[in-house]
Design a protein around this motif. Sequence first.
Motif, PDB file in Angstrom:
ATOM      1  N   ARG A  48       0.819  -1.212   0.000  1.00  0.00           N
ATOM      2  CA  ARG A  48       0.000   0.000   0.000  1.00  0.00           C
ATOM      3  C   ARG A  48       0.854   1.264   0.000  1.00  0.00           C
ATOM      4  N   VAL A  49       2.037   1.189   0.567  1.00  0.00           N
ATOM      5  CA  VAL A  49       2.912   2.364   0.684  1.00  0.00           C
ATOM      6  C   VAL A  49       3.811   2.519  -0.539  1.00  0.00           C
ATOM      7  N   ALA A  50       4.010   1.458  -1.298  1.00  0.00           N
ATOM      8  CA  ALA A  50       5.003   1.448  -2.374  1.00  0.00           C
ATOM      9  C   ALA A  50       4.657   2.382  -3.525  1.00  0.00           C
ATOM     10  N   ALA A  51       5.664   2.687  -4.342  1.00  0.00           N
ATOM     11  CA  ALA A  51       5.470   3.505  -5.544  1.00  0.00           C
ATOM     12  C   ALA A  51       5.119   2.661  -6.758  1.00  0.00           C
ATOM     13  N   GLY A 218      10.864   1.581   5.417  1.00  0.00           N
ATOM     14  CA  GLY A 218      10.833   2.521   4.303  1.00  0.00           C
ATOM     15  C   GLY A 218       9.829   3.619   4.577  1.00  0.00           C
ATOM     16  N   GLU A 219      10.201   4.857   4.241  1.00  0.00           N
ATOM     17  CA  GLU A 219       9.317   6.009   4.423  1.00  0.00           C
ATOM     18  C   GLU A 219       9.068   6.646   3.057  1.00  0.00           C
ATOM     19  N   VAL A 220       7.809   6.959   2.786  1.00  0.00           N
ATOM     20  CA  VAL A 220       7.403   7.443   1.468  1.00  0.00           C
ATOM     21  C   VAL A 220       6.437   8.604   1.643  1.00  0.00           C
ATOM     22  N   ALA A 221       6.648   9.674   0.876  1.00  0.00           N
ATOM     23  CA  ALA A 221       5.731  10.818   0.892  1.00  0.00           C
ATOM     24  C   ALA A 221       4.766  10.705  -0.281  1.00  0.00           C
ATOM     25  N   ARG A 222       3.525  11.054  -0.031  1.00  0.00           N
ATOM     26  CA  ARG A 222       2.501  11.115  -1.087  1.00  0.00           C
ATOM     27  C   ARG A 222       1.984  12.548  -1.093  1.00  0.00           C
ATOM     28  N   VAL A 223       2.178  13.251  -2.225  1.00  0.00           N
ATOM     29  CA  VAL A 223       1.826  14.663  -2.279  1.00  0.00           C
ATOM     30  C   VAL A 223       0.932  14.940  -3.478  1.00  0.00           C
ATOM     31  N   HIS A 224       0.146  16.007  -3.358  1.00  0.00           N
ATOM     32  CA  HIS A 224      -0.673  16.472  -4.469  1.00  0.00           C
ATOM     33  C   HIS A 224      -0.022  17.727  -5.020  1.00  0.00           C
ATOM     34  N   ALA A 225       0.406  17.679  -6.265  1.00  0.00           N
ATOM     35  CA  ALA A 225       1.139  18.791  -6.885  1.00  0.00           C
ATOM     36  C   ALA A 225       0.621  19.003  -8.296  1.00  0.00           C
ATOM     37  N   PRO A 226      -0.573  19.580  -8.437  1.00  0.00           N
ATOM     38  CA  PRO A 226      -1.139  19.774  -9.785  1.00  0.00           C
ATOM     39  C   PRO A 226      -0.317  20.708 -10.655  1.00  0.00           C
ATOM     40  N   GLY A 227       0.570  21.503 -10.034  1.00  0.00           N
ATOM     41  CA  GLY A 227       1.414  22.411 -10.813  1.00  0.00           C
ATOM     42  C   GLY A 227       2.672  21.775 -11.362  1.00  0.00           C
ATOM     43  N   VAL A 228       2.890  20.502 -11.067  1.00  0.00           N
ATOM     44  CA  VAL A 228       4.080  19.784 -11.548  1.00  0.00           C
ATOM     45  C   VAL A 228       3.660  18.862 -12.685  1.00  0.00           C
ATOM     46  N   SER A 229       4.413  18.903 -13.776  1.00  0.00           N
ATOM     47  CA  SER A 229       4.000  18.159 -14.967  1.00  0.00           C
ATOM     48  C   SER A 229       4.987  17.075 -15.377  1.00  0.00           C
ATOM     49  N   LEU A 230       5.720  16.491 -14.438  1.00  0.00           N
ATOM     50  CA  LEU A 230       6.564  15.344 -14.775  1.00  0.00           C
ATOM     51  C   LEU A 230       5.681  14.212 -15.276  1.00  0.00           C
ATOM     52  N   SER A 231       6.080  13.576 -16.362  1.00  0.00           N
ATOM     53  CA  SER A 231       5.204  12.602 -16.999  1.00  0.00           C
ATOM     54  C   SER A 231       5.636  11.159 -16.789  1.00  0.00           C
ATOM     55  N   ARG A 232       6.802  10.920 -16.195  1.00  0.00           N
ATOM     56  CA  ARG A 232       7.300   9.554 -16.006  1.00  0.00           C
ATOM     57  C   ARG A 232       8.123   9.505 -14.722  1.00  0.00           C
ATOM     58  N   PRO A 233       8.351   8.310 -14.165  1.00  0.00           N
ATOM     59  CA  PRO A 233       9.166   8.204 -12.957  1.00  0.00           C
ATOM     60  C   PRO A 233      10.549   8.821 -13.156  1.00  0.00           C
ATOM     61  N   THR A 234      10.970   9.562 -12.147  1.00  0.00           N
ATOM     62  CA  THR A 234      12.245  10.275 -12.182  1.00  0.00           C
ATOM     63  C   THR A 234      13.038   9.903 -10.947  1.00  0.00           C
ATOM     64  N   ARG A 235      14.282   9.509 -11.138  1.00  0.00           N
ATOM     65  CA  ARG A 235      15.156   9.146 -10.017  1.00  0.00           C
ATOM     66  C   ARG A 235      16.238  10.202  -9.852  1.00  0.00           C
ATOM     67  N   PRO A 242      18.593   5.447  -3.112  1.00  0.00           N
ATOM     68  CA  PRO A 242      17.994   5.975  -4.346  1.00  0.00           C
ATOM     69  C   PRO A 242      16.680   6.685  -4.034  1.00  0.00           C
ATOM     70  N   LEU A 243      16.533   7.889  -4.570  1.00  0.00           N
ATOM     71  CA  LEU A 243      15.312   8.668  -4.394  1.00  0.00           C
ATOM     72  C   LEU A 243      14.542   8.690  -5.704  1.00  0.00           C
ATOM     73  N   TYR A 244      13.239   8.642  -5.620  1.00  0.00           N
ATOM     74  CA  TYR A 244      12.432   8.643  -6.833  1.00  0.00           C
ATOM     75  C   TYR A 244      11.200   9.512  -6.654  1.00  0.00           C
ATOM     76  N   ILE A 245      10.695   9.963  -7.798  1.00  0.00           N
ATOM     77  CA  ILE A 245       9.426  10.680  -7.857  1.00  0.00           C
ATOM     78  C   ILE A 245       8.581   9.960  -8.899  1.00  0.00           C
ATOM     79  N   ALA A 246       7.448   9.405  -8.476  1.00  0.00           N
ATOM     80  CA  ALA A 246       6.593   8.643  -9.385  1.00  0.00           C
ATOM     81  C   ALA A 246       5.264   9.373  -9.552  1.00  0.00           C
ATOM     82  N   PRO A 247       4.993   9.914 -10.747  1.00  0.00           N
ATOM     83  CA  PRO A 247       3.717  10.609 -10.965  1.00  0.00           C
ATOM     84  C   PRO A 247       2.561   9.632 -11.105  1.00  0.00           C
ATOM     85  N   LYS A 248       1.482   9.916 -10.417  1.00  0.00           N
ATOM     86  CA  LYS A 248       0.275   9.104 -10.483  1.00  0.00           C
ATOM     87  C   LYS A 248      -0.872   9.963 -11.034  1.00  0.00           C
TER      88      LYS A 248
END
Length: 362
Positions: A48-51, A218-235, A242-248
């Motif tokens: 449930r916490v995973a990206a 493992g600790e994971v942040a889930r944020v709402h950022a409608p102003g960010v337009s990354l279209s694919r996972p970014t490490r 390793p740090l990652y940002i996964a857009p949902k």
Amino acid sequence: MTIAKNSTAVVLGAGLMGRLLACALAQRGHRVEVFDAGGPLAENAAARVAAAMLAPLAESAVTELPVVRMGQHALKRWPQLLGALAQPVFFQQSGTVVLWHRQDTAEAERFSGQLARTSTALPSLPHAQRMDAAGLTALEPSLEHRFAQGLYLPDEGQLDNRELLAALAHQMQVLGVTVHWNSPRMPDEVNPGPDSWLFDCRGLGAQPQWGALRGVRGEVARVHAPGVSLSRPTRLLHPRYPLYIAPKPGGMFVIGATEIESDDLSPASVRSTLELLSAAYTVHPGFGEARIIEMGVQLRPTLPDNLPQIRLSGPRRMQINGLYRHGFLIAPAMLDAALQAMDNGHSALAEQWGLSLQHTVH
């Protein structure tokens, strides 16, 4: 050891692995009964916490070749598994972008070297592509030349973990699986009958029967950022983990993940929270206006060599565990190997991947 059609199978644990297995068994025509300590939202499961990133080449920098091979298999299997579900699940296969700051150039060279070794060992994997600032901005226009160089790993993917868990819970209902939520069971508390199978997929809940299991926090942040337009996972390469940002969908982003040798389930630390959110902000300043929806903490079930195992612990008794940080990456491969082992007492897939398949007697 083949399980007869229309026989009963009991699955202990309804995290990712347990739900996939229950659905697969029901689709084969078996009567399936599931016991889980939590509810349909999988509140207590690491899944449930995973990206839910599906990135075998990227993960090869921090894991062994068996996991990479299983991840390569799973990337092909996920569309088939998702296509069989009654509810839609977000799935994307647009590759991974890897970035680093100037002070982390040494880490980037180490990372790139490991990817090159992986490509030599597994030439069927798409190779990493070096990108300059213009190439990165063409891929992700919102980066706006903030990074002088990076890597693009083609064909890697991701899915929405919570949509998938909900879809699998619904699918179990559609397939007539009997599910007992909030009803933990130990293996010796269940007697499905001499001709039926018992599968233990309880993750860390199986520690009493599998003493080598440990939890990795493992600790994971889930944020709402409608102003960010990354279209694919970014490490973002980092010297500690390793740090990652996964857009949902819906402007949601999963930012993770720390990796701490601890079975502590207390709330996320200030240090971890600052590191995760600061890293995201350096990738895109729009994260400065994001809203923190959740700081999730969970323990990944892990074995001493950090590799998963399937154990045949007795006649028609199977334990599947130790998926560690690679649950979504390798779960379809573990499913296919487990079904082979159930049918034949061994698995050619497991042997092909170098996966440990143990026969134990308790």
